[in-house]
Design a protein around this motif. Structure first.
Motif, PDB file in Angstrom:
ATOM      1  N   PHE A  20     -13.360  -9.086 -87.895  1.00  0.00           N
ATOM      2  CA  PHE A  20     -12.661  -9.873 -88.900  1.00  0.00           C
ATOM      3  C   PHE A  20     -12.612 -11.343 -88.500  1.00  0.00           C
ATOM      4  CE2 PHE A  20      -9.044 -11.761 -91.052  1.00  0.00           C
ATOM      5  CZ  PHE A  20      -9.284 -11.374 -92.356  1.00  0.00           C
ATOM      6  N   MET A  21     -12.345 -11.599 -87.216  1.00  0.00           N
ATOM      7  CA  MET A  21     -12.324 -12.987 -86.747  1.00  0.00           C
ATOM      8  C   MET A  21     -13.681 -13.635 -86.963  1.00  0.00           C
ATOM      9  SD  MET A  21     -10.004 -13.431 -83.370  1.00  0.00           S
ATOM     10  CE  MET A  21     -10.318 -11.973 -82.436  1.00  0.00           C
ATOM     11  N   ILE A  22     -14.733 -12.905 -86.623  1.00  0.00           N
ATOM     12  CA  ILE A  22     -16.078 -13.456 -86.774  1.00  0.00           C
ATOM     13  C   ILE A  22     -16.386 -13.728 -88.243  1.00  0.00           C
ATOM     14  CG2 ILE A  22     -18.536 -12.919 -86.526  1.00  0.00           C
ATOM     15  CD1 ILE A  22     -17.851 -11.550 -83.904  1.00  0.00           C
ATOM     16  N   PHE A  23     -15.996 -12.772 -89.091  1.00  0.00           N
ATOM     17  CA  PHE A  23     -16.269 -12.981 -90.507  1.00  0.00           C
ATOM     18  C   PHE A  23     -15.525 -14.207 -91.020  1.00  0.00           C
ATOM     19  CE2 PHE A  23     -16.232 -12.347 -95.039  1.00  0.00           C
ATOM     20  CZ  PHE A  23     -17.520 -11.891 -95.274  1.00  0.00           C
ATOM     21  N   THR A  24     -14.256 -14.319 -90.640  1.00  0.00           N
ATOM     22  CA  THR A  24     -13.463 -15.474 -91.081  1.00  0.00           C
ATOM     23  C   THR A  24     -14.056 -16.777 -90.561  1.00  0.00           C
ATOM     24  OG1 THR A  24     -11.526 -14.082 -90.930  1.00  0.00           O
ATOM     25  CG2 THR A  24     -11.137 -16.432 -91.182  1.00  0.00           C
ATOM     26  N   LEU A  25     -14.547 -16.729 -89.330  1.00  0.00           N
ATOM     27  CA  LEU A  25     -15.142 -17.918 -88.737  1.00  0.00           C
ATOM     28  C   LEU A  25     -16.320 -18.418 -89.560  1.00  0.00           C
ATOM     29  CD1 LEU A  25     -15.546 -19.871 -86.305  1.00  0.00           C
ATOM     30  CD2 LEU A  25     -16.955 -18.122 -85.277  1.00  0.00           C
ATOM     31  N   LEU A  26     -17.149 -17.488 -90.026  1.00  0.00           N
ATOM     32  CA  LEU A  26     -18.447 -17.892 -90.558  1.00  0.00           C
ATOM     33  C   LEU A  26     -18.570 -17.889 -92.078  1.00  0.00           C
ATOM     34  CD1 LEU A  26     -20.616 -15.903 -88.013  1.00  0.00           C
ATOM     35  CD2 LEU A  26     -20.006 -18.321 -87.905  1.00  0.00           C
ATOM     36  N   TYR A  27     -17.727 -17.134 -92.771  1.00  0.00           N
ATOM     37  CA  TYR A  27     -18.002 -16.977 -94.198  1.00  0.00           C
ATOM     38  C   TYR A  27     -17.681 -18.236 -94.987  1.00  0.00           C
ATOM     39  CZ  TYR A  27     -13.257 -16.120 -96.139  1.00  0.00           C
ATOM     40  OH  TYR A  27     -11.968 -16.227 -96.568  1.00  0.00           O
ATOM     41  N   ALA A  28     -18.377 -18.326 -96.111  1.00  0.00           N
ATOM     42  CA  ALA A  28     -18.339 -19.465 -97.040  1.00  0.00           C
ATOM     43  C   ALA A  28     -17.363 -20.579 -96.714  1.00  0.00           C
ATOM     44  CB  ALA A  28     -18.024 -18.941 -98.430  1.00  0.00           C
ATOM     45  N   ALA A  47     -22.352 -14.269 -92.045  1.00  0.00           N
ATOM     46  CA  ALA A  47     -21.059 -13.771 -91.559  1.00  0.00           C
ATOM     47  C   ALA A  47     -21.045 -12.252 -91.595  1.00  0.00           C
ATOM     48  CB  ALA A  47     -19.932 -14.330 -92.416  1.00  0.00           C
ATOM     49  N   TRP A  48     -21.553 -11.707 -92.673  1.00  0.00           N
ATOM     50  CA  TRP A  48     -21.530 -10.251 -92.854  1.00  0.00           C
ATOM     51  C   TRP A  48     -22.350  -9.558 -91.771  1.00  0.00           C
ATOM     52  CZ3 TRP A  48     -24.416  -5.897 -93.863  1.00  0.00           C
ATOM     53  CH2 TRP A  48     -23.717  -4.817 -94.424  1.00  0.00           C
ATOM     54  N   LEU A  49     -23.553 -10.081 -91.546  1.00  0.00           N
ATOM     55  CA  LEU A  49     -24.429  -9.461 -90.557  1.00  0.00           C
ATOM     56  C   LEU A  49     -23.837  -9.537 -89.155  1.00  0.00           C
ATOM     57  CD1 LEU A  49     -27.917 -10.656 -91.824  1.00  0.00           C
ATOM     58  CD2 LEU A  49     -26.983  -8.328 -91.863  1.00  0.00           C
ATOM     59  N   LEU A  50     -23.307 -10.692 -88.810  1.00  0.00           N
ATOM     60  CA  LEU A  50     -22.759 -10.851 -87.462  1.00  0.00           C
ATOM     61  C   LEU A  50     -21.501 -10.016 -87.270  1.00  0.00           C
ATOM     62  CD1 LEU A  50     -24.425 -12.709 -85.688  1.00  0.00           C
ATOM     63  CD2 LEU A  50     -22.429 -14.198 -85.516  1.00  0.00           C
ATOM     64  N   ALA A  51     -20.671  -9.932 -88.314  1.00  0.00           N
ATOM     65  CA  ALA A  51     -19.459  -9.128 -88.216  1.00  0.00           C
ATOM     66  C   ALA A  51     -19.826  -7.654 -88.075  1.00  0.00           C
ATOM     67  CB  ALA A  51     -18.577  -9.351 -89.448  1.00  0.00           C
ATOM     68  N   LEU A  52     -20.872  -7.256 -88.791  1.00  0.00           N
ATOM     69  CA  LEU A  52     -21.322  -5.862 -88.692  1.00  0.00           C
ATOM     70  C   LEU A  52     -21.748  -5.557 -87.255  1.00  0.00           C
ATOM     71  CD1 LEU A  52     -22.028  -3.234 -90.271  1.00  0.00           C
ATOM     72  CD2 LEU A  52     -24.375  -4.083 -90.350  1.00  0.00           C
ATOM     73  N   ALA A  53     -22.561  -6.459 -86.713  1.00  0.00           N
ATOM     74  CA  ALA A  53     -23.015  -6.277 -85.334  1.00  0.00           C
ATOM     75  C   ALA A  53     -21.811  -6.190 -84.397  1.00  0.00           C
ATOM     76  CB  ALA A  53     -23.925  -7.435 -84.930  1.00  0.00           C
ATOM     77  N   ALA A  54     -20.850  -7.059 -84.604  1.00  0.00           N
ATOM     78  CA  ALA A  54     -19.684  -7.090 -83.717  1.00  0.00           C
ATOM     79  C   ALA A  54     -18.886  -5.799 -83.812  1.00  0.00           C
ATOM     80  CB  ALA A  54     -18.797  -8.276 -84.059  1.00  0.00           C
ATOM     81  N   SER A  55     -18.714  -5.288 -85.037  1.00  0.00           N
ATOM     82  CA  SER A  55     -17.891  -4.085 -85.166  1.00  0.00           C
ATOM     83  C   SER A  55     -18.616  -2.878 -84.568  1.00  0.00           C
ATOM     84  CB  SER A  55     -17.512  -3.837 -86.628  1.00  0.00           C
ATOM     85  OG  SER A  55     -18.613  -3.335 -87.332  1.00  0.00           O
ATOM     86  N   ARG A  56     -19.957  -2.858 -84.701  1.00  0.00           N
ATOM     87  CA  ARG A  56     -20.723  -1.756 -84.113  1.00  0.00           C
ATOM     88  C   ARG A  56     -20.683  -1.819 -82.593  1.00  0.00           C
ATOM     89  NH1 ARG A  56     -23.388   0.468 -88.692  1.00  0.00           N
ATOM     90  NH2 ARG A  56     -21.407   0.605 -89.790  1.00  0.00           N
ATOM     91  N   ILE A  57     -20.997  -3.011 -82.072  1.00  0.00           N
ATOM     92  CA  ILE A  57     -21.033  -3.160 -80.616  1.00  0.00           C
ATOM     93  C   ILE A  57     -19.629  -3.003 -80.040  1.00  0.00           C
ATOM     94  CG2 ILE A  57     -21.561  -4.725 -78.699  1.00  0.00           C
ATOM     95  CD1 ILE A  57     -23.669  -5.996 -80.633  1.00  0.00           C
ATOM     96  N   GLY A  58     -18.663  -3.662 -80.686  1.00  0.00           N
ATOM     97  CA  GLY A  58     -17.278  -3.569 -80.228  1.00  0.00           C
ATOM     98  C   GLY A  58     -16.776  -2.147 -80.270  1.00  0.00           C
ATOM     99  N   GLY A  59     -17.180  -1.397 -81.297  1.00  0.00           N
ATOM    100  CA  GLY A  59     -16.745  -0.026 -81.461  1.00  0.00           C
ATOM    101  C   GLY A  59     -17.141   0.856 -80.296  1.00  0.00           C
ATOM    102  N   THR A  60     -18.299   0.572 -79.692  1.00  0.00           N
ATOM    103  CA  THR A  60     -18.743   1.404 -78.579  1.00  0.00           C
ATOM    104  C   THR A  60     -18.054   1.030 -77.274  1.00  0.00           C
ATOM    105  OG1 THR A  60     -20.651  -0.034 -78.692  1.00  0.00           O
ATOM    106  CG2 THR A  60     -21.038   2.270 -79.212  1.00  0.00           C
TER     107      THR A  60
END
Ligand SMILES: Nc1nc2c(ncn2[C@@H]2O[C@H](COP(=O)(O)OP(=O)(O)OP(=O)(O)O)[C@@H](O)[C@H]2O)c(=O)[nH]1
Ligand SMILES: [Mg+2]
Lengths: 704, 86
Positions: free
Chosen positions: A651-659, A689-702
């Motif tokens: 969420f932080m990453i998405f907020t950082l980068l989105y529009a 933002a979407w792509l990076l947040a996705l990566a973060a949630s996947r990597i962070g999740g593990t």
């Protein structure tokens, strides 16, 4: 006498024009210790001894025939507007370089006053300047000033007022060149007089002739229909080049510098140690620009900046929090139960109170920014980073708008004007919104504080670093997709280190505080009210089960711990369903599938949607939603239970980068002169933002 | 186009910290850059020294006309100089 009399402050970048402008007019325009802070004209009127003066701060430039776009505003002003009086601002510590422009201004024939600014530094370096000699050699009054301490301001105003009420000298000063150049100038001048009989004064035609020989595109274009003239100029240039093995512009430049050199040999005296002058700068640069330490130091400085912003800010934040709590309680008790009570307590107080607590952090951040830009370190940082940035197809000077972006993206987009190349500037403009502006800071402080309490400062720092990385990666991508080549030279004059005045630092902080409070009482207040209504209405919801009856049944049962828990669960389920079926809930649920892969709930989607207006609203949205749903529970606690840490990072990453926010979108459209690029910026940043947040949630999740 | 003797040409990028250079000429196709350099004091005969280099050796800071000018090596290579030992 004309009224008002237009007085233009003209000088090299960083000569102190804006400081002087502020001292003369009482304005508060931006001043910083690196070149090209001022990018557009600013004017203000003052009256001195009965004369009304319209003082214009002109962006600095080195040469009136410069073709560099960043110097164009200044050059065009001198050519087009013809001010009544030119106040030529010189950095007296760098006269060898700055008298070049003076020699060109002499040739315009306009009434001039020469200002030797930064006299404090010159005196400290043990340099004595013979102003009387300068005045006679330059054909203008000479005034010594120290804009920083407001010294010499009255003397300058007196000189301007005196000049405004006298008619200028009939035969202004004239610079003499060698016989070859003079011959060429004279021939072109004669040609010009034939083409424009009676129209041109001798001063004007000489000036035009010199500019044309210098190869000034602007003037040449103006005369392009006179083919013969253009041919003649080319002929003269070839002949001169043949004679001297140097182009005409180079010959003229050499002559100008030679004039300055000769004059200074007479008019300037060094007393004592000549190296004493900028000794401190040399010592500091040995340290800050050290080949091994330089880059780690830069990182360290930024880390200290963000860590302090977080940790030092926490202290006054607690006081404000306490104040907000007390007043919320007070209002809670005094207002009668009902919709208005809920609106004020859970809407306005929660939204505004939840955001205003970040005021100290913002003010501290701006304190550091004022120090970085006021001392001259920012110019060093761009020098240190140029090589790294070059790898990403960026330019070292891009760092200046990028760091400005930590404050707010709007001035950052405007600051890209320091970049000469048009394409490079567009790229800088498109990556500027990735810079972590202070509007996003509350989100990170809230989330980092809730989820990573022990290393919160470092997490905030990491978000800033990520914003830099995102900007760099985007630059690589944009370099591929935007046609053209971005070859831009890194040319940067490094100013000596200077101590920013307490006043300018305080002003910076005060300005940011005012701006933030204005935002909180404006867009945040309105936003909180709107969000409250959106989450409260419609009221006639059909629930999935008859909560009223079930709750009544439960209440009728004899008291027991089980009954308490059951009631609590029921009530919270009802509140949740109510929220989900509200306008806010419904629209957020509609877009929620988009964010589902990132692990965001519909509440997070709601916060993201409202953040389009301005990113501070993100926090306000959470505050309002949770206030209504959970009552007075601490926002940090509520958040902590609402999502796993990996989702928080995403969420932080998405907020950082989105529009970019609305104001930034608008300024991109304006500065790029194309709404297509503004639209592109929105679409691109959303995808990124979407792509990076996705990566973060996947990597962070593990890992988490 | 290769010119005889071009190999021997010394440029600003070759200047070492213990040397003093003297500008000979700016050799570039880019008129805007040339004009910009000229207005900053890069004219034939001007004395120049190397102040320091960035961590990776590029860009570098030169001292001329009493001020500090940061330039990339790519640009410095377009500025021909004569080296005078300090
Ligand atoms: N010591 C000293 N510093 C000064 C003086 N006047 C200005 N400064 C400093 O010089 C730096 C540049 O000042 P500005 O007023 O921004 O210069 P400018 O000519 O408007 O520069 P740009 O708009 O960036 O081209 C700032 O750090 C000022 O604080 C002075 O008289 N003495
Ligand atoms: Mg300025």
């Amino acid at each position: 006498m004309k009224s008002p009399v237009t007085v233009a402050l003209v000088g090299n970048p960083n000569a102190g024009s804006t400081s002087l402008f502020n001292a003369l007019t009482g304005a508060q325009s931006a001043v910083a210790n690196y070149p090209r802070v001022t990018t557009s004209l600013t004017a203000r009127e003052v009256t001195h001894r009965g004369v009304t003066l319209r003082i214009v701060d002109v962006p600095g430039f080195f040469s009136t025939s410069s073709q560099s776009p960043e110097e164009k505003v200044g050059c065009d002003y001198i050519h087009g507007e013809e001010p009544d009086i030119i106040v030529n601002v010189l950095d007296a510590g760098h006269l060898d370089r700055s008298l070049f422009l003076t020699t060109q201004l002499i040739e315009t024939g306009l009434p001039r006053i020469t200002v030797l600014n930064m006299m404090d530094e010159v005196r400290r370096a043990g340099i004595r300047i013979d102003t009387a000699l300068l005045a006679s050699a330059l054909g203008s009054p000479v005034v010594e000033t120290c804009a920083l301490k407001k010294e010499g301001i009255d003397a300058l105003l007196d000189a301007v007022a005196a000049m405004a009420s006298t008619t200028p000298a009939a035969a202004p000063l004239r610079l003499h060149y060698d016989s070859h150049l003079e011959g060429a100038i004279e021939r072109v001048q004669q040609h010009l007089s034939k083409l424009h009989p009676q129209e041109l004064s001798p001063v004007r035609s000489r000036w035009l002739a010199i500019k044309m020989l210098e190869g000034d595109d602007e003037v040449l274009r103006h005369e392009s229909n006179h083919v013969e003239l253009v041919e003649e100029i080319k002929g003269e240039q070839t002949a001169l080049a043949h004679e001297h093995d140097e182009d005409t512009a180079g010959l003229l430049a050499s002559a100008r510098f030679a004039f300055a050199n000769g004059l200074l040999r007479e008019a300037r005296q060094q007393e004592g140690d000549p190296t004493a002058g900028f000794k401190l700068t040399r010592i500091l640069d040995d340290f800050f620009l050290n080949r091994t330490l330089g880059l780690p130091l830069l990182l360290g400085i930024l880390w200290v900046m963000f860590e302090t912003t977080f940790s030092l800010g926490a202290i006054p934040t607690d006081w404000i929090k306490a104040g907000v709590e007390v007043s919320t309680e007070l209002v809670d008790k005094t207002l009668p139960e009902g919709m208005f009570h809920d609106l004020v307590v859970n809407g306005v107080m929660a939204g505004v109170g939840g955001t205003i607590v970040f005021l100290p952090n913002i003010v501290i951040l701006f304190f550091f920014m004022a120090i970085l830009s006021g001392t001259g370190y920012l110019a060093r940082a761009s020098f240190l980073m140029d090589r790294v940035m070059h790898h990403f197809g960026l330019h070292g000077t891009t760092l200046i708008p990028m760091v400005a972006g930590f404050g707010c993206n709007v001035p950052a987009v405007m600051a890209t004007r320091v970049i000469t190349n048009k394409r490079a500037r567009l790229i800088a403009m498109l990556i500027a919104p990735f810079m972590n502006c202070s509007a996003r800071l509350p989100v990170f402080i809230l989330f980092a504080g809730a989820f990573f309490t022990d290393i919160a400062g470092t997490v905030v720092f990491a978000m800033y670093m990520l914003s830099l990385v995102a900007a760099m990666l985007s630059a690589v991508l944009l370099n591929r997709i935007i046609p053209g080549s971005g070859g831009d030279a890194f040319v940067m004059e490094l100013p000596p280190y200077r101590l920013p005045t307490l006043h300018s630092v305080l002003h910076h902080m005060w300005d940011s505080a005012q701006g933030f409070v204005a935002k909180v009482t404006g867009v945040i207040l309105v936003g909180s009210i709107v969000i409250w209504f959106l989450q409260e209405f419609p009221r006639d919801i059909t629930y999935s089960q008859d909560f009223e009856t079930v709750i009544a049944e439960q209440t009728a049962l004899p008291d027991s711990p089980e009954k308490e828990t059951a009631l609590k669960t029921l009530k919270s389920a009802q509140a949740q369903e109510k929220l989900e079926k509200s306008y806010l809930g419904r629209s957020a649920i509609a877009v929620a599938p988009l964010f589902e892969p990132l692990g965001f709930s519909w509440r997070d989607s709601a916060a993201i949607m409202t953040g389009f207006v301005a990113k501070e609203v993100v926090v306000a949205t959470y505050a309002v939603i949770y206030a209504q749903e959970k009552g007075s529970e601490e926002l940090t606690e509520t958040l902590k239970n609402a999502m796993p840490p990996a989702t928080a990072i995403a969420f932080m990453i998405f907020t950082l980068l989105y529009a970019p926010c609305l104001s930034t979108i608008a300024i991109i459209g304006k500065e790029a002169q194309s709404w297509r690029w503004a639209g592109f910026s929105v679409a691109y940043s959303l995808t990124f933002a979407w792509l990076l947040a996705l990566a973060a949630s996947r990597i962070g999740g593990t890992f988490l | 186009m290769k010119q005889y003797g071009q190999i021997d040409k010394v440029t600003l990028a070759d200047l070492r910290p213990d040397q003093q250079g003297e500008i000979v000429k700016i050799e570039t196709e880019d008129g805007v850059f040339k004009r910009r350099m000229q207005s900053l004091g890069v004219v034939s005969g001007a004395a120049v020294t190397l102040d320091r280099s960035a961590p990776l050796g590029d860009p570098r800071i030169y001292s001329l006309m009493g001020y500090s000018l940061g330039l990339r090596n790519a640009e410095a290579r377009q500025i021909h100089i004569r080296i005078c030992i300090k």
